[in-house]
Design an enzyme around this catalytic site. Structure first.
Site, PDB file in Angstrom:
ATOM      1  N   LYS A   1       1.512   6.485  -0.475  1.00 28.72           N
ATOM      2  CA  LYS A   1       1.327   6.143   0.961  1.00 28.72           C
ATOM      3  C   LYS A   1       2.086   4.889   1.383  1.00 28.72           C
ATOM      4  O   LYS A   1       2.737   4.681   2.276  1.00 28.72           O
ATOM      5  CB  LYS A   1      -0.143   5.621   1.163  1.00 28.72           C
ATOM      6  CG  LYS A   1      -1.068   6.977   1.580  1.00 28.72           C
ATOM      7  CD  LYS A   1      -2.313   6.459   2.460  1.00 28.72           C
ATOM      8  CE  LYS A   1      -2.838   7.780   3.081  1.00 28.72           C
ATOM      9  NZ  LYS A   1      -3.877   7.300   3.874  1.00 28.72           N
ATOM     10  N   ARG A   2       2.184   3.849   0.220  1.00 27.40           N
ATOM     11  CA  ARG A   2       2.942   2.623   0.537  1.00 27.40           C
ATOM     12  C   ARG A   2       4.677   2.839   0.317  1.00 27.40           C
ATOM     13  O   ARG A   2       5.262   2.343   0.948  1.00 27.40           O
ATOM     14  CB  ARG A   2       2.559   1.729  -0.535  1.00 27.40           C
ATOM     15  CG  ARG A   2       1.484   0.816  -0.160  1.00 27.40           C
ATOM     16  CD  ARG A   2       1.003  -0.259  -1.022  1.00 27.40           C
ATOM     17  NE  ARG A   2       0.716   0.060  -2.244  1.00 27.40           N
ATOM     18  CZ  ARG A   2       1.649   0.040  -3.420  1.00 27.40           C
ATOM     19  NH1 ARG A   2       2.362  -0.756  -3.240  1.00 27.40           N
ATOM     20  NH2 ARG A   2       1.182   0.539  -4.620  1.00 27.40           N
TER      21      ARG A   2
END
Ligand code: GLU
Length: 384
Positions: free
Chosen positions: A296-297
């Site tokens: 996600k990051r």
């Protein structure tokens, strides 16, 4: 002598009987083999491509069987909720034309007869079922403080034994009903735990529609079912909701596979028929030769909004996702250049058991090959 019924009435004096809900949400009248399934995201951040993948598969299977696909918002962890989280999910499904037959259609509106489809609005329903378990001695109030739980954990760590609230460690399960009632009347705070009769040294068999046959140890943890804020944990909400919404198939990420013994046990103890399960392997990417989960990051392509920003049509993304779902899709596409993906027959038993590898270069090629059909619909041709 006090009994479980008295305890249950003291904890949940106002809730309805479960027979009310059983009648309110009857079995669905669908044709044989129709799949009822759902996308059940938590509104805790941007919509991940893995969520889109999951909902695309769910939607396709329900279309293939004339079933029902619904959107349920799992917002019981209110601390993690983000602003506009629900609308982001609703809009992503709309943009990718994966339209739910039932469920949330905006931040506050919903359609369908099996709602509310937002878990925070279902508090009384969960409490009715928790009360039903307490009445049978299958759930109990736990008065352990966070410090008590820390102390248990520290002892387990020091002794190198399995962590958790089970067996001899589950001290609150041993209070008599009178003691429990007295503690509640004295104003001690508590949460509700499920009383597991499972044993770690016994096995259960599970057949997963993607992963195949798996043996698991039984669940022996007395998990929390109702938290201090009165809302349920994911596990309890899953069993109550998927029962009452008459889900026949749960398609979800395989991070939940290890919860199967607990989920089957909850369905059983509540007297429900368990749904079938299909656990999807995570979407991975090839990062300089290493295969790893999309982060996600770190990975912009993990967010569904990214594809539109890059000018990749929604249909191209869906086309690509079907390509990683079923390896025969590629040949089908070659043989059916002008057909819509709606005509492709998705099969769960052709899904990868361990990982779904996303090839970003292939998605980009979808953009280059995309064209506008005569009827104005965007589509792609022979991109893979
Ligand atoms: N809310 C859970 C999640 O977002 C849903 C899992 C499920 O589909 O049951 O992971």
């Amino acid at each position: 002598m006090a009994d479980y019924k008295e305890l249950a009435d003291l904890i949940f004096p106002k809730v309805k009987k479960i027979s009310y809900y059983e009648e309110k949400y009857p079995q669905r009248n669908l044709k044989e083999g129709a799949i009822v399934t759902r996308f059940a995201p938590s509104p805790t951040g941007f919509v991940h491509i893995g969520g889109l993948y999951q909902s695309l598969l769910a939607k396709k299977l329900t279309e293939q069987t004339e079933g029902v696909f619904f959107l349920r918002i799992e917002d019981t962890d209110q601390k993690r909720e983000v602003e506009n989280g629900i609308i982001g999910i609703v809009n992503a499904l709309r943009d990718f034309v994966i339209l739910p037959d039932e469920g949330m259609i905006s931040e506050t509106k919903e359609k369908g007869n099996y709602g509310p489809y937002k878990q925070s609005l279902r508090k009384e329903i969960y409490q009715a079922y928790a009360k039903y378990l307490i009445e049978q001695g299958k759930a109990y109030p736990c008065f352990c403080t966070p410090e008590d739980l820390d102390a248990i954990r520290a002892k387990q760590e020091a002794a190198k034994i399995r962590p958790g609230y089970y067996g001899v460690w589950a001290k609150c399960r041993n209070y008599t009903v009178e003691e429990m009632i007295e503690k509640i009347k004295n104003g001690e705070s508590y949460i509700i735990r499920f009383k597991s009769l499972g044993r770690e040294d016994r096995k259960i068999k599970h057949h997963d529609l993607i992963k195949g046959n798996i043996d698991f140890p039984e669940n022996d943890q007395d998990i929390v079912i109702i938290k201090a804020d009165g809302l349920p944990t994911y596990h309890f909400a899953h069993s109550v909701d998927d029962h009452l919404m008459r889900t026949t198939l749960v398609i979800r990420g395989d991070e939940w596979l290890s919860s199967i013994p607990l989920h089957l046990q909850l369905f059983h103890e509540l007297g429900f028929k368990a749904p079938k399960y299909a656990h999807i392997a995570p979407i991975m990417k090839n990062d300089n030769g290493n295969k790893r989960k999309l982060s996600k990051r770190k990975d912009a392509e993990a967010a569904v909004s990214y594809y539109e920003e890059e000018g990749i049509p929604a249909e191209a993304v869906k086309e690509y996702l079907l390509n990683i779902a079923n390896s025969n899709f590629e040949n089908w596409r070659r043989a059916n250049l002008n057909k819509s993906i709606d005509e492709f027959e998705l099969q769960l038993n052709k899904m990868s058991v361990s990982r779904c590898l996303i090839r970003y270069d292939k998605i980009i090629r979808c953009r280059k090959n995309s064209y506008i059909k005569n009827d104005g619909r965007k589509s792609i041709r022979g991109s893979f």
